[in-house]
Motif scaffolding. Structure first.
Motif, PDB file in Angstrom:
ATOM      1  N   ILE A 112       8.086 -62.471  32.932  1.00  0.00           N
ATOM      2  CA  ILE A 112       6.932 -63.258  34.075  1.00  0.00           C
ATOM      3  C   ILE A 112       5.553 -62.461  33.002  1.00  0.00           C
ATOM      4  N   GLY A 113       5.047 -63.309  32.696  1.00  0.00           N
ATOM      5  CA  GLY A 113       3.605 -62.567  31.969  1.00  0.00           C
ATOM      6  C   GLY A 113       2.491 -63.010  31.134  1.00  0.00           C
ATOM      7  N   PHE A 114       2.329 -62.631  30.284  1.00  0.00           N
ATOM      8  CA  PHE A 114       1.283 -63.384  29.159  1.00  0.00           C
ATOM      9  C   PHE A 114      -0.157 -63.245  30.011  1.00  0.00           C
ATOM     10  N   LEU A 115       0.119 -64.782  30.995  1.00  0.00           N
ATOM     11  CA  LEU A 115      -1.180 -64.762  31.774  1.00  0.00           C
ATOM     12  C   LEU A 115      -0.751 -64.170  33.739  1.00  0.00           C
ATOM     13  N   PRO A 116      -1.187 -63.802  34.396  1.00  0.00           N
ATOM     14  CA  PRO A 116      -1.072 -63.683  35.382  1.00  0.00           C
ATOM     15  C   PRO A 116      -0.125 -65.281  36.365  1.00  0.00           C
TER      16      PRO A 116
END
Lengths: 227, 313
Positions: free
Chosen positions: A131-135
């Motif tokens: 989960i991540g990179f962007l919100p």
């Protein structure tokens, strides 16, 4: 469980602990230990399938001192005590033409008809890899290799929230509107990221995701219920 | 409105930033915060505020603000054309503002980021302990939005203190263009072409933003077709995309990235780096982690001895 960790630094601002065994369960476990015991020293954590990054304020604690603390804490802990039970999420997807922006492109690249693509996609059992990179962006592993095509050469400036996309052996859910280079094949009306809930995203790394198909009317009904 | 500032002109991109966000990256939410933390901290120090507290960050063309209460303000960072009711005002010192006064930051001249601190606490919902604005998910001050014409910021006034002035040696001179970098995890993958990064300079590209500063190779760029598994990144990380023009991640940085991480800018140089203007030339110099830690220690002690505060980053 044997403790097999390796450590590396990300400049003077983060420490990355990599696990050679135990995968995401091990990551969740060391996260739950370190986020409690090092609450005052660590600003943030980031999880990947094999590593946990700890972010420090270098004016408060150096990464070297942080790594000493982490090593001694992990030495004294017995890991593998509790295995987290992965949750299974069933997520509706609508493959209506207006949502599957790249389905024709995928069809051309894979020599499969849109219907075949959807059938293969729906049979998949996926795992939340990251989960991540962007919100709230959810990376899922387990995409059938028949559907494996590269990212688009030129990323789209804007992909709408809820878009379901594929690239290589992964599928992803864009939970917020953002730029992106993955091939969009459908859309979910369910919002998995809600900035006002705690935690803001309900899925966890290691969870299982299955998709089921809905038509445009069902999509609109679910979308209205969300509001 | 009582104890408020009215935004008469928004400017290019003015937003509220503090250094307080914690524990958000695990959900993919950036920490945000000021691009030039040093100037942010100095503008707060002038008013006796804690380093972590919020300021208003401005870039390119600043904001025009009408004050609806008597207070004190300070301006630090990029050298800018600053006016109080059409009279020029100085930076790096405390200024008194009265009800009805208009502060106008017309143009930013040297550097990119200007910080306006107000002797008051902005009333706003915090998100992961912070009111740093991050527009992508609309979190932080001013309802998660950059300042817009007609907005009002409401304040809880703070006690004002005796006048201070920033010591000259703590003010950025905007002359230093050599940026010190610690080797990154994928440094080895790039080692055969390391001269490319150290021998010839780069320019700062005008397409940069709070998420990342793009650099452009002076002369011919070379291709790097290396991708890695998505891995953690932090502000200051120098990523090398396939076209060989590096991207330096900044305050609104994503949490992970798939480009090789050549290095990470030493924390003592990030504020200075953020102020280098588009089309200016910069060079990288590699230093060890130990050197960087020693530089941070020196920096911390210098600021502590001059103005008595603990630096944060």
């Amino acid at each position: 469980m044997r403790k097999n960790f390796s450590y590396e630094y990300l400049g003077d601002r983060a420490l990355i602990i990599s696990v050679t065994q135990g995968g995401i369960n091990n990551i969740h476990e060391i996260y739950s230990i370190l986020s409690k015991k090092l609450e005052d020293l660590v600003l943030d954590f980031v999880k990947t399938p094999e590593s946990l990054a700890l972010y420090n304020d270098p004016y408060k604690v150096s990464v070297k001192d942080l790594s000493k603390r982490v090593k001694s804490l992990l030495e004294s802990e017995t890991l593998g005590k509790k295995e987290r039970i992965a949750k299974t999420w069933k997520i509706p997807v609508c493959y209506d033409g207006s949502f599957g922006l790249d389905i024709k492109h995928v069809s051309k690249k894979t020599n499969l008809s849109p219907k075949e693509i959807i059938d293969i996609y729906l049979k998949g059992i996926y795992k939340v890899n990251m989960i991540g990179f962007l919100p709230g962006f959810v990376y899922l592993s387990g995409l059938d290799k028949k559907l494996s095509i590269p990212r688009k050469k030129t990323p789209r400036k804007e992909i709408s929230e809820g878009s379901i996309a594929i690239a290589n052996r992964q599928t992803g859910i864009y939970n917020i509107k953002s730029p992106g280079g993955w091939n969009v094949i459908g859309k979910t009306p369910t919002s998995l990221f809600n900035k006002n809930s705690n935690p803001p995203i309900r899925l966890k790394e290691g969870d299982i995701v299955k998709f089921y198909e809905i038509n445009i009317q069902e999509f609109n009904n679910l979308k209205n219920n969300e509001k | 409105m009582k104890n408020s500032i009215e935004i008469l002109r928004s400017g290019s991109f003015s937003s509220i930033q503090d250094i307080k966000r914690k524990n958000s990256r695990v959900y993919g939410i950036p920490r945000s915060g000021p691009m030039d933390k040093r100037s942010h901290i100095l503008s707060n120090w002038l008013l006796g505020k804690n380093s972590f507290e919020e300021t208003i960050e401005m870039t390119l063309i600043g904001s025009k603000l009408k004050f609806h209460f008597n207070t004190k303000i300070s301006l630090c960072g990029a050298k800018s054309e600053c006016f109080l009711n059409n009279r020029t005002i100085p930076m790096n010192q405390v200024l008194s503002v009265e009800k009805g006064d208009v502060i106008d930051i017309r143009k930013i001249i040297h550097g990119n980021w200007l910080y306006l601190s107000v002797s008051g606490k902005i009333i706003s919902d915090s998100y992961f302990d912070s009111i740093s604005t991050y527009e992508k998910v609309e979190i932080g001050g001013n309802n998660g939005r950059k300042l817009s014409n007609g907005d009002y910021l409401k304040f809880k006034p703070l006690k004002t203190i005796n006048n201070r002035e920033v010591p000259k040696e703590l003010i950025n001179n905007f002359n230093e263009k050599i940026i010190r970098v610690i080797k990154g995890p994928e440094h080895k993958l790039l080692e055969s072409k390391i001269d490319y990064f150290t021998e010839n300079p780069f320019t700062v590209s005008p397409t940069s933003d709070r998420m990342g500063i793009r650099l452009k190779k002076v002369g011919k760029s070379i291709d790097f077709d290396i991708s890695i598994k998505s891995s953690p990144v932090v502000e200051g990380t120098i990523q090398v995309p396939p076209d060989g023009n590096p991207i330096v991640l900044m305050s609104d940085s994503q949490t992970t990235g798939g480009y090789p991480r050549l290095g990470v800018i030493s924390s003592v140089d990030i504020s200075k780096f953020s102020q280098i203007k588009p089309n200016e030339i910069i060079r990288f110099r590699f230093i060890s982690l130990e050197e960087s830690i020693a530089l941070i220690d020196y920096d911390f002690k210098k600021v502590k001895s001059r103005i008595g505060i603990d630096l944060v980053s």
